[in-house]
Write an enzyme that holds these catalytic residues in place. Structure first.
Site, PDB file in Angstrom:
ATOM      1  CG  PHE A 113      65.958 119.793  56.091  1.00  0.00           C
ATOM      2  CD1 PHE A 113      65.245 119.761  57.256  1.00  0.00           C
ATOM      3  CD2 PHE A 113      67.516 119.998  56.310  1.00  0.00           C
ATOM      4  CE1 PHE A 113      65.643 119.867  58.414  1.00  0.00           C
ATOM      5  CE2 PHE A 113      67.868 120.072  57.789  1.00  0.00           C
ATOM      6  CZ  PHE A 113      66.936 119.926  58.670  1.00  0.00           C
TER       7      PHE A 113
ATOM      8  CB  SER B 208      53.969 128.079  55.516  1.00  0.00           C
ATOM      9  OG  SER B 208      52.851 127.114  55.173  1.00  0.00           O
TER      10      SER B 208
ATOM     11  NE  ARG C 253      44.280 135.383  62.990  1.00  0.00           N
ATOM     12  CZ  ARG C 253      43.275 134.969  62.117  1.00  0.00           C
ATOM     13  NH1 ARG C 253      42.461 133.932  62.422  1.00  0.00           N
ATOM     14  NH2 ARG C 253      42.863 135.710  61.043  1.00  0.00           N
TER      15      ARG C 253
ATOM     16  CE1 TYR D  76      60.557 127.004  63.409  1.00  0.00           C
ATOM     17  CE2 TYR D  76      62.128 128.580  61.987  1.00  0.00           C
ATOM     18  CZ  TYR D  76      60.985 127.807  62.224  1.00  0.00           C
ATOM     19  OH  TYR D  76      59.995 127.395  61.376  1.00  0.00           O
TER      20      TYR D  76
ATOM     21  CB  ILE E   5      48.915 129.180  63.527  1.00  0.00           C
ATOM     22  CG1 ILE E   5      47.334 129.644  63.803  1.00  0.00           C
ATOM     23  CG2 ILE E   5      48.743 127.971  62.612  1.00  0.00           C
ATOM     24  CD1 ILE E   5      46.473 129.866  62.309  1.00  0.00           C
ATOM     25  CB  ALA E   6      54.190 129.313  63.877  1.00  0.00           C
TER      26      ALA E   6
HETATM   27  C1  LIG Z   1      61.792 125.120  59.237  1.00  0.00           C
HETATM   28  C2  LIG Z   1      60.972 125.896  58.332  1.00  0.00           C
HETATM   29  O1  LIG Z   1      60.080 125.436  57.641  1.00  0.00           O
HETATM   30  S1  LIG Z   1      61.314 127.635  58.173  1.00  0.00           S
HETATM   31  C3  LIG Z   1      60.178 128.148  57.370  1.00  0.00           C
HETATM   32  C4  LIG Z   1      59.362 129.452  58.064  1.00  0.00           C
HETATM   33  N1  LIG Z   1      58.224 129.871  57.501  1.00  0.00           N
HETATM   34  C5  LIG Z   1      58.263 130.926  56.548  1.00  0.00           C
HETATM   35  O2  LIG Z   1      59.122 131.804  56.576  1.00  0.00           O
HETATM   36  C6  LIG Z   1      56.947 131.171  55.595  1.00  0.00           C
HETATM   37  C7  LIG Z   1      56.544 132.574  55.833  1.00  0.00           C
HETATM   38  N2  LIG Z   1      56.093 132.861  57.257  1.00  0.00           N
HETATM   39  C8  LIG Z   1      55.016 132.300  57.905  1.00  0.00           C
HETATM   40  O3  LIG Z   1      54.441 131.056  57.209  1.00  0.00           O
HETATM   41  C9  LIG Z   1      54.611 132.723  59.348  1.00  0.00           C
HETATM   42  O4  LIG Z   1      54.886 133.966  59.577  1.00  0.00           O
HETATM   43  C10 LIG Z   1      55.586 131.856  60.298  1.00  0.00           C
HETATM   44  C11 LIG Z   1      55.335 130.279  60.243  1.00  0.00           C
HETATM   45  C12 LIG Z   1      56.926 132.127  60.088  1.00  0.00           C
HETATM   46  C13 LIG Z   1      54.886 132.436  61.802  1.00  0.00           C
HETATM   47  O5  LIG Z   1      53.654 132.048  61.824  1.00  0.00           O
HETATM   48  P1  LIG Z   1      52.622 132.452  63.077  1.00  0.00           P
HETATM   49  O6  LIG Z   1      51.398 131.573  63.123  1.00  0.00           O
HETATM   50  O7  LIG Z   1      52.467 133.810  62.567  1.00  0.00           O
HETATM   51  O8  LIG Z   1      53.528 132.546  64.042  1.00  0.00           O
HETATM   52  P2  LIG Z   1      52.864 132.525  65.781  1.00  0.00           P
HETATM   53  O9  LIG Z   1      51.904 133.790  65.800  1.00  0.00           O
HETATM   54  O10 LIG Z   1      52.767 131.295  66.218  1.00  0.00           O
HETATM   55  O11 LIG Z   1      54.169 133.404  66.324  1.00  0.00           O
HETATM   56  C14 LIG Z   1      54.991 132.482  67.464  1.00  0.00           C
HETATM   57  C15 LIG Z   1      56.274 133.404  67.986  1.00  0.00           C
HETATM   58  O12 LIG Z   1      57.027 133.576  66.782  1.00  0.00           O
HETATM   59  C16 LIG Z   1      57.280 134.881  66.410  1.00  0.00           C
HETATM   60  N3  LIG Z   1      57.465 135.175  65.153  1.00  0.00           N
HETATM   61  C17 LIG Z   1      56.423 134.671  64.170  1.00  0.00           C
HETATM   62  N4  LIG Z   1      56.868 135.213  63.036  1.00  0.00           N
HETATM   63  C18 LIG Z   1      58.214 135.522  62.959  1.00  0.00           C
HETATM   64  C19 LIG Z   1      59.028 136.060  62.187  1.00  0.00           C
HETATM   65  N5  LIG Z   1      58.833 136.114  60.736  1.00  0.00           N
HETATM   66  N6  LIG Z   1      60.132 136.522  62.539  1.00  0.00           N
HETATM   67  C20 LIG Z   1      60.382 136.631  63.921  1.00  0.00           C
HETATM   68  N7  LIG Z   1      59.579 136.185  65.053  1.00  0.00           N
HETATM   69  C21 LIG Z   1      58.343 135.588  64.467  1.00  0.00           C
HETATM   70  C22 LIG Z   1      55.953 135.441  67.098  1.00  0.00           C
HETATM   71  O13 LIG Z   1      56.386 137.031  67.298  1.00  0.00           O
HETATM   72  C23 LIG Z   1      55.677 134.700  68.215  1.00  0.00           C
HETATM   73  O14 LIG Z   1      56.484 135.180  69.233  1.00  0.00           O
HETATM   74  P3  LIG Z   1      56.017 134.953  70.780  1.00  0.00           P
HETATM   75  O15 LIG Z   1      55.186 134.038  70.991  1.00  0.00           O
HETATM   76  O16 LIG Z   1      57.359 134.684  71.536  1.00  0.00           O
HETATM   77  O17 LIG Z   1      55.754 136.276  71.171  1.00  0.00           O
END
Ligand SMILES: CC(=O)SCCNC(=O)CCNC(=O)[C@H](O)C(C)(C)COP(=O)(O)OP(=O)(O)OC[C@H]1O[C@@H](n2cnc3c(N)ncnc32)[C@H](O)[C@@H]1OP(=O)(O)O
Length: 439
Positions: free
Chosen positions: A439, A111, A119, A151, A121-122
């Site tokens: 999970f 998250s 930005r 993913y 971070i994920a």
């Molecule tokens: C295994 C698990 O835990 S699954 C749970 C995932 N977490 C959630 O759904 C909780 C709510 N969401 C979040 O906390 C955040 O939006 C996250 C973790 C999904 C993404 O975090 P961010 O820091 O915004 O992502 P970050 O900026 O690193 O993006 C990385 C890439 O993923 C893409 N991305 C990020 N969020 C999403 C999304 N919701 N849907 C599709 N693509 C996404 C970005 O466009 C980026 O793509 P690129 O680098 O190829 O252009």
């Protein structure tokens, strides 16, 4: 995999990248209550969960302390402030075709604070997880996803599917076996005590299942979590076979019925069985319940025998979704870990933007086992060969997806005629892969 996986240093490359943006990637000391609490609260907020009370924090801290727990903080933030990014990981035992298993790097709790999204971070956290998993020798990583679009870019792909069932009880007359064992209600504490043992007895034979941790079982039986209404309505029933051995357990709640008392909905939250007998007895019980017009069951196998045990198959409506995602990191170790249903050879040309799984590999299956060698240059004459990315190889891995389908969809390229069919025969799993938890 080293038992010190929780303390293995964070990936310096990802940490360096975040540091350039004023952020710090680091490990949470789960013995430090203040730091761990802040991480848990940040994770809960990230998934739109409740602010956790002391009781649920204590349960989470006890139940998740063994995991590798990673956070991202703004530079200068003190140790007990909430991180802006969270992830956790651990080696999980994943069941494979042929009754085998492998230690897979399970990733969860990804998250990022809504105030810090998009930005990178994920991305940094996920890339760090892959680097750590690879450094620790994990041949693959696994996760279940909140959204299916996140993913793939990291090499993960759907490898096990699950279905939610909606069953119209009026049409679902039981025509299956009539088991001779005994059904009886048990307390939620008794159910909690039975679940791990029943799950462990059955999971080895079902590709895609993992070893489930204690806190998850507590949540299943509502001994952890803050949904009091759910806890009040949850019922547990066990099945003992004719010899008196417990072979199955179901957890359900009846809801609705306000407008018409004969039309309750039975929410079947979990049904676990180690024998066909237990499976039939529990499903028959559930479908035959008085004052219930509809049964809803969650995270079921896409190939439930139930379909063949009711008079009218159209009583069952299914909604199938991707569930377990796999990311292969080490092709030879991963492919040699599973069993094969047929003998033969197949050439695999794998591309991987991260490099971990890239290369040309020759898989030779015989007598149920597989061996893999790296190939420099051309595959041997007469060997069927396919080209794909690591995503497709990961989808094929557990046998839930057929190479012929991926070839027909254009996701896999047949380098020789009919290579898709040859690969499908090797990778097929006689038991439909299934995972019954998130999970
Ligand atoms: C295994 C698990 O835990 S699954 C749970 C995932 N977490 C959630 O759904 C909780 C709510 N969401 C979040 O906390 C955040 O939006 C996250 C973790 C999904 C993404 O975090 P961010 O820091 O915004 O992502 P970050 O900026 O690193 O993006 C990385 C890439 O993923 C893409 N991305 C990020 N969020 C999403 C999304 N919701 N849907 C599709 N693509 C996404 C970005 O466009 C980026 O793509 P690129 O680098 O190829 O252009």
């Amino acid at each position: 995999m080293t038992s010190d996986f929780a303390h293995h240093p964070v990936d310096p490359e990802a940490a360096g990248r975040l540091s350039g943006s004023g952020l710090r990637l680091g490990l949470v000391d789960t013995d430090d209550a203040g730091m761990f609490r802040a991480w848990l609260q940040a994770t809960s907020r990230g998934f739109h969960g409740s602010r956790q009370d002391q009781e649920s924090l204590a349960a989470s801290m006890a139940g998740l302390a063994h995991r590798r727990t990673t956070g991202v903080w703004e530079e200068g933030a003190d140790a007990v402030s909430e991180p802006v990014g969270t992830v956790s990981s651990w080696p999980a035992e994943l069941s494979l075709p042929g009754g085998h298993s492998v230690e897979a790097w399970a990733v969860s709790s990804v998250s990022v604070s809504p105030a810090h999204r998009r930005r990178g971070i994920a991305r940094a956290m996920l890339e760090a997880e892959l680097a750590t998993a690879s450094a620790l020798g994990a041949p693959l990583s696994i996760l279940t996803v909140s959204e299916s679009t996140i993913y793939g870019r990291f090499g993960f792909a759907p490898a096990v599917f699950a279905t939610n069932l909606t069953i119209e009880t009026r049409r679902a007359t039981w025509v299956g076996p009539l088991p001779e064992g005994r059904l009886r209600f048990v307390t939620l504490d008794d159910a909690r005590a039975l679940l791990p043992e029943l799950h462990d007895r059955g999971r080895g034979g079902v590709p895609g299942q993992i070893d489930v941790w204690g806190l998850r079982w507590d949540q299943f039986v509502a001994l952890a979590g803050d949904d009091r209404d759910r806890a009040k309505k949850l019922r547990a029933i066990r099945y003992d076979d004719a010899a008196g051995v417990v072979q199955g357990l179901a957890l359900y709640r009846a809801t609705g019925g306000e407008e018409d008392f004969t039309k309750h909905v039975l929410e079947l939250e979990f049904l676990l069985s180690t024998t066909g007998d237990a499976y039939a007895a529990l499903w028959r019980f559930v479908l035959g319940m008085d004052l219930v017009s509809e049964v809803r069951a969650y995270l079921r196998s896409v190939d439930e025998p139930l379909r063949w045990q009711v008079a009218d198959q159209r009583a069952i409506k299914e909604s199938i979704e991707d569930h377990l995602w796999v990311r292969i990191l080490d092709v030879p170790i991963a492919l040699e870990a599973r069993g094969y249903a047929a003998d033969g050879r197949i050439g695999l040309e794998v591309s991987d933007v991260y490099g971990y799984a890239a290369g040309r590999f020759l898989l030779t299956a015989g007598g149920g086992a597989g061996s893999v060698t790296r190939v420099e240059g051309a595959f041997p004459d007469g060997v069927p060969a396919l080209a794909m990315t690591v995503n497709e190889l990961s989808s094929l891995y557990l046998g839930a997806v057929s190479a012929t389908v991926l070839a027909a969809s254009g996701r896999v390229t047949e380098l020789t005629p009919d290579a898709g069919a040859a690969a499908a025969a090797l990778f097929r799993s006689p038991v439909t892969p299934w995972l019954n938890v998130w999970f």
